[in-house]
Design an enzyme around this catalytic site. Structure first.
Site, mmCIF file in Angstrom:
data_model
loop_
_atom_site.group_PDB
_atom_site.id
_atom_site.type_symbol
_atom_site.label_atom_id
_atom_site.label_comp_id
_atom_site.label_asym_id
_atom_site.label_seq_id
_atom_site.Cartn_x
_atom_site.Cartn_y
_atom_site.Cartn_z
ATOM 1 N N ASP A 1 -5.156 -3.973 -3.118
ATOM 2 C CA ASP A 1 -4.197 -3.659 -2.065
ATOM 3 C C ASP A 1 -3.800 -4.922 -1.301
ATOM 4 O O ASP A 1 -4.645 -5.669 -0.820
ATOM 5 C CB ASP A 1 -4.853 -2.656 -1.101
ATOM 6 C CG ASP A 1 -3.891 -2.037 -0.111
ATOM 7 O OD1 ASP A 1 -3.142 -2.783 0.539
ATOM 8 O OD2 ASP A 1 -3.913 -0.804 0.036
ATOM 9 N N SER B 1 0.824 -1.200 0.000
ATOM 10 C CA SER B 1 0.000 0.000 0.000
ATOM 11 C C SER B 1 0.868 1.263 0.000
ATOM 12 O O SER B 1 1.718 1.421 -0.872
ATOM 13 C CB SER B 1 -0.979 -0.051 1.177
ATOM 14 O OG SER B 1 -2.043 0.840 0.984
#
Length: 386
Positions: free
Chosen positions: A215, A58
């Site tokens: 993600d 991320s």
């Protein structure tokens, strides 16, 4: 610390880490909390320490891409340039400083307007939850601004051919499996970095090859297993930079419940990962020691050799830096892109990492059978209040 003047101090001579193997920087996901990682890197950089390998998920993948995708003398400059681009504008910055409802109002403005240089609202997503947006556009926001920002700040030739290896984690939407994209094994581009930060339902997935990726924090927001499972294993010092606290008080209000739930979700079972790795690495050392004590004729047996190969005498020192909670933070802290919030988190990471480097816990004597040595670094709180 003024982020507009990141090179205020020249790189110096820090502790000699090469005797302990490679230097690895593991960066957790956490949105705006990633400014803390900038401070950690700045302390390493000023001490003359550059990572051989960066692993991120991320926002950690974004910071990692900025580090690996630039030469050492430009990394800090490019990191700070990114965070200047994504901080609130002047109006929203002043709004966030108001007592009481100011921060909440600024957070709502972020949710409604997005963040310049990072993400912008997708108006079609608001029409209906059943509106056919298409697999590669299904999200409340578009991350096209992030692609433009990264294109300006990341040198892909350097990322793939430089001295710093980059690994980013993403979740395969179809299979639900974690995938680590590694510049050692394949050519990476901006899609890989953006896929690692494509948190649903806010951001759309990113297609790489035939598959869509979200993600990596959905499955593992603390991607330390990538270094522990690396083959061949090597000695090293691993700076694992965490922004979510796995430990905390019992919540007393619904507001505190949401805050605590988010901490637990994104801390990614850090304690259990550590316990498992310590056990596995100790067993490898035990196997190696037992194999060393075997008589020569027994050790030469092919089956015994195959079993002995499970032993390993490498040692990893894992320095876990856990970002402190800033005063008055809540569960929306990961979208706090206010200039004040970014500055305070960056400063907290810098001070924390400098203290760890001064203490050099990896120099202490350890059990000969320990292959995984954990050093918990407490950030403290005095220097990081608003």
């Amino acid at each position: 610390m003024d982020l507009t003047n990141p090179l205020h101090a020249p790189a110096g001579e820090g502790p000699d880490l090469r005797a302990y193997g490679r230097v690895v920087l593991v960066l957790q996901g956490g949105g705006a909390l990633g400014a803390y990682q900038v401070g950690v890197y700045r302390a390493l950089h000023e001490a003359g320490i550059e990572p051989d390998w960066v692993i991120g998920t991320s926002i950690g993948a974004i910071n990692g891409g900025l580090i690996a995708g630039n030469p050492p003398e430009r990394r800090l400059e490019r990191l700070c340039a990114f965070w200047r681009r994504v901080e609130h504008d002047a109006v929203r910055g002043r709004l966030s400083a108001w007592p009481g409802l100011g921060p909440l109002s600024a957070h709502w403005a972020t949710l409604m307007q997005g963040v310049a240089g990072f993400f912008a609202p997708n108006p079609f997503a608001l029409a209906s939850p059943h509106w056919p947006l298409g697999p590669e556009s299904v999200g409340y926001y578009s991350t096209a601004p992030l692609r433009e920002t990264l294109a300006d700040l990341v040198d892909l030739d350097r990322l793939n051919g430089g001295t710093c290896r980059l690994t980013v984690g993403a979740a395969n939407v179809r299979t639900g499996q974690m995938r680590y994209f590694d510049s050692r094994d394949e050519t990476l581009d901006l899609r890989h970095v953006m896929a690692s930060g494509a948190l649903p339902p806010a951001f759309p997935p990113v297609r790489i090859g035939d598959d869509l990726y979200w993600d990596g924090g959905i499955l593992s927001n603390t991607p330390v297993e990538a270094v522990f499972d690396d083959n061949p294993r090597r000695d090293g010092i691993v700076f694992a930079v965490h922004m979510w606290n796995p430990s905390g008080p019992e919540p007393r209000t619904l507001w505190e419940v949401v805050n605590r739930q988010k901490d637990l979700q994104y801390a990614s079972r850090a304690h259990s990962h550590i316990a498992r790795q310590k056990q596995m690495h100790r067993l490898r050392h035990v196997i190696a020691e037992l194999a060393r004590r075997l008589p020569g004729d027994v050790a030469a047996d092919p089956e015994v050799k195959a079993l002995s190969a499970y032993g390993c005498v490498t040692r990893m020192h894992v320095v876990r830096l856990l970002a402190p909670r800033l005063e008055a933070e809540d569960h929306l802290r990961d979208i706090d892109f206010s200039p004040t919030g970014i500055r305070m988190r960056e400063e907290a990471g810098y001070l924390h990492a400098r203290r760890v480097l001064a203490e050099a816990p990896w120099t202490r004597e350890v059990d000969a059978l320990e292959g995984f040595v954990l050093h918990e670094a407490d950030a403290g709180h005095a220097a990081v209040t608003w």
